[in-house]
Design a protein around this motif. Sequence first.
Motif, PDB file in Angstrom:
ATOM      1  N   MET A   1     -11.866  16.359 -25.584  1.00 19.36           N
ATOM      2  CA  MET A   1     -10.558  16.559 -24.988  1.00 19.36           C
ATOM      3  C   MET A   1     -10.711  16.501 -23.475  1.00 19.36           C
ATOM      4  N   LYS A   2     -10.040  15.576 -22.844  1.00 18.20           N
ATOM      5  CA  LYS A   2     -10.099  15.385 -21.398  1.00 18.20           C
ATOM      6  C   LYS A   2      -8.912  16.092 -20.751  1.00 18.20           C
ATOM      7  N   LEU A   3      -9.203  17.018 -19.849  1.00 22.08           N
ATOM      8  CA  LEU A   3      -8.173  17.730 -19.108  1.00 22.08           C
ATOM      9  C   LEU A   3      -8.173  17.264 -17.666  1.00 22.08           C
ATOM     10  N   TYR A   4      -6.997  17.317 -17.061  1.00 20.09           N
ATOM     11  CA  TYR A   4      -6.831  16.931 -15.667  1.00 20.09           C
ATOM     12  C   TYR A   4      -6.154  18.071 -14.928  1.00 20.09           C
ATOM     13  N   GLN A   5      -6.337  18.063 -13.609  1.00 20.39           N
ATOM     14  CA  GLN A   5      -5.724  19.110 -12.799  1.00 20.39           C
ATOM     15  C   GLN A   5      -5.184  18.519 -11.506  1.00 20.39           C
ATOM     16  N   LEU A   6      -4.000  18.974 -11.151  1.00 18.47           N
ATOM     17  CA  LEU A   6      -3.390  18.643  -9.867  1.00 18.47           C
ATOM     18  C   LEU A   6      -3.284  19.937  -9.079  1.00 18.47           C
ATOM     19  N   LYS A   7      -3.707  19.893  -7.814  1.00 20.63           N
ATOM     20  CA  LYS A   7      -3.531  21.026  -6.904  1.00 20.63           C
ATOM     21  C   LYS A   7      -2.827  20.512  -5.666  1.00 20.63           C
ATOM     22  N   ALA A   8      -1.809  21.235  -5.241  1.00 23.90           N
ATOM     23  CA  ALA A   8      -1.075  20.865  -4.031  1.00 23.90           C
ATOM     24  C   ALA A   8      -0.735  22.130  -3.255  1.00 23.90           C
ATOM     25  N   LYS A   9      -0.835  22.026  -1.923  1.00 23.88           N
ATOM     26  CA  LYS A   9      -0.438  23.114  -1.037  1.00 23.88           C
ATOM     27  C   LYS A   9       0.431  22.544   0.067  1.00 23.88           C
ATOM     28  N   GLN A  10       1.442  23.327   0.436  1.00 24.30           N
ATOM     29  CA  GLN A  10       2.352  22.934   1.495  1.00 24.30           C
ATOM     30  C   GLN A  10       2.867  24.202   2.159  1.00 24.30           C
ATOM     31  N   ALA A  11       3.062  24.165   3.472  1.00 30.19           N
ATOM     32  CA  ALA A  11       3.520  25.346   4.204  1.00 30.19           C
ATOM     33  C   ALA A  11       4.814  25.047   4.946  1.00 30.19           C
ATOM     34  N   PHE A  12       5.642  26.088   5.058  1.00 33.39           N
ATOM     35  CA  PHE A  12       6.953  25.968   5.694  1.00 33.39           C
ATOM     36  C   PHE A  12       7.189  27.138   6.639  1.00 33.39           C
ATOM     37  N   PRO A  13       7.931  26.916   7.715  1.00 29.17           N
ATOM     38  CA  PRO A  13       8.246  28.003   8.651  1.00 29.17           C
ATOM     39  C   PRO A  13       9.492  28.783   8.216  1.00 29.17           C
ATOM     40  N   ILE A  14       9.449  29.324   6.999  1.00 31.44           N
ATOM     41  CA  ILE A  14      10.573  30.089   6.451  1.00 31.44           C
ATOM     42  C   ILE A  14      10.043  31.393   5.864  1.00 31.44           C
ATOM     43  N   SER A  15      10.951  32.266   5.478  1.00 33.21           N
ATOM     44  CA  SER A  15      10.550  33.546   4.890  1.00 33.21           C
ATOM     45  C   SER A  15      10.141  33.358   3.425  1.00 33.21           C
ATOM     46  N   LYS A  16       9.399  34.314   2.947  1.00 29.47           N
ATOM     47  CA  LYS A  16       8.982  34.306   1.542  1.00 29.47           C
ATOM     48  C   LYS A  16      10.209  34.368   0.624  1.00 29.47           C
ATOM     49  N   LYS A  17      11.194  35.161   0.996  1.00 25.18           N
ATOM     50  CA  LYS A  17      12.402  35.272   0.183  1.00 25.18           C
ATOM     51  C   LYS A  17      13.149  33.941   0.127  1.00 25.18           C
ATOM     52  N   GLU A  18      13.266  33.263   1.270  1.00 27.51           N
ATOM     53  CA  GLU A  18      13.956  31.978   1.302  1.00 27.51           C
ATOM     54  C   GLU A  18      13.219  30.955   0.428  1.00 27.51           C
ATOM     55  N   ALA A  19      11.890  30.945   0.505  1.00 30.02           N
ATOM     56  CA  ALA A  19      11.096  30.028  -0.325  1.00 30.02           C
ATOM     57  C   ALA A  19      11.282  30.362  -1.803  1.00 30.02           C
ATOM     58  N   TRP A  20      11.189  31.641  -2.138  1.00 36.04           N
ATOM     59  CA  TRP A  20      11.332  32.056  -3.536  1.00 36.04           C
ATOM     60  C   TRP A  20      12.722  31.708  -4.074  1.00 36.04           C
ATOM     61  N   ASP A  21      13.745  32.000  -3.301  1.00 38.36           N
ATOM     62  CA  ASP A  21      15.111  31.733  -3.757  1.00 38.36           C
ATOM     63  C   ASP A  21      15.310  30.254  -4.080  1.00 38.36           C
ATOM     64  N   PHE A  22      14.740  29.379  -3.280  1.00 36.07           N
ATOM     65  CA  PHE A  22      14.869  27.950  -3.539  1.00 36.07           C
ATOM     66  C   PHE A  22      13.991  27.500  -4.703  1.00 36.07           C
ATOM     67  N   LEU A  23      12.721  27.851  -4.654  1.00 30.96           N
ATOM     68  CA  LEU A  23      11.753  27.324  -5.630  1.00 30.96           C
ATOM     69  C   LEU A  23      11.924  27.906  -7.030  1.00 30.96           C
ATOM     70  N   SER A  24      12.467  29.101  -7.134  1.00 26.12           N
ATOM     71  CA  SER A  24      12.628  29.715  -8.455  1.00 26.12           C
ATOM     72  C   SER A  24      13.980  29.402  -9.090  1.00 26.12           C
ATOM     73  N   ASP A  25      14.804  28.615  -8.428  1.00 23.10           N
ATOM     74  CA  ASP A  25      16.088  28.208  -9.002  1.00 23.10           C
ATOM     75  C   ASP A  25      15.878  26.876  -9.721  1.00 23.10           C
ATOM     76  N   PRO A  26      15.941  26.863 -11.050  1.00 19.64           N
ATOM     77  CA  PRO A  26      15.662  25.634 -11.800  1.00 19.64           C
ATOM     78  C   PRO A  26      16.513  24.439 -11.378  1.00 19.64           C
ATOM     79  N   LYS A  27      17.727  24.687 -10.901  1.00 18.91           N
ATOM     80  CA  LYS A  27      18.590  23.578 -10.488  1.00 18.91           C
ATOM     81  C   LYS A  27      18.001  22.791  -9.317  1.00 18.91           C
TER      82      LYS A  27
END
Length: 165
Positions: A1-27
Motif C-alpha cells: 500500500m503506497k501512501l502519499y503526504q502533502l504538507k503546506a504552510k502559509q502565514a497571514f497578517p491577521i488574528s487567529k480568530k479571523e483565520a479560524w472564522d474563515f477556514l472553519s466555515d465549510p462554505k
Amino acid sequence: MKLYQLKAKQAFPISKKEAWDFLSDPKNLKVITPDHMGFNILSGADRPMFQGQIIQYVVKPFPGYSTKWVTEITHVKEGEYFVDEQRFGPYTLWHHKHFIKEIEGGVEMEDIIDYKIPFGILGQIAQPIIVKKQLQQIFNYRETKLNELFGKLEGHKNYLELKSI
C-alpha cells in the motif's frame, strides 16, 4: 500500500480568530478552490463546523468527469485545528489536518494531508503525472487566493511539499 503526504504552510497578517472564522466555515472551501474543479457543495455546510459534520459536494477533477465527495469533520479544537476525512470519493484514503497557530505578526496555517490513490499500480503511475500536479495546482491557487484575501506575512516563507511516505 503506497501512501502519499502533502504538507503546506502559509502565514497571514491577521488574528487567529479571523483565520479560524474563515477556514472553519465549510462554505469558504469553494472560495479557495479553482473554478475549473467545478466544486459545488450539495449539503452539510449550513452550520458552523462541528465534530461529526458530514459535508457532501461534487468536484470535477478532470474535464468531462465529476464525482461526489463526502467528508466528515472528525476532530475540532476550536481556534486551533480540525480534521476532515473522506467517507466517499476519489481517494482510497484522505485524511486532512488543518492547524492554525499564532506567530509573530499574525497566524500560520498548516495543512497535512495523508492520502492513498485507488487502482493499484495504475494509481501509482497516475500519482506523479496527474494527481501530484493537480494537488500542487490546487494548493498554489489556494495560496494565491488566501494572499489576496488576507495579505502575505512579510518575512515568512510559504511551504508546499508532496512526497511518498
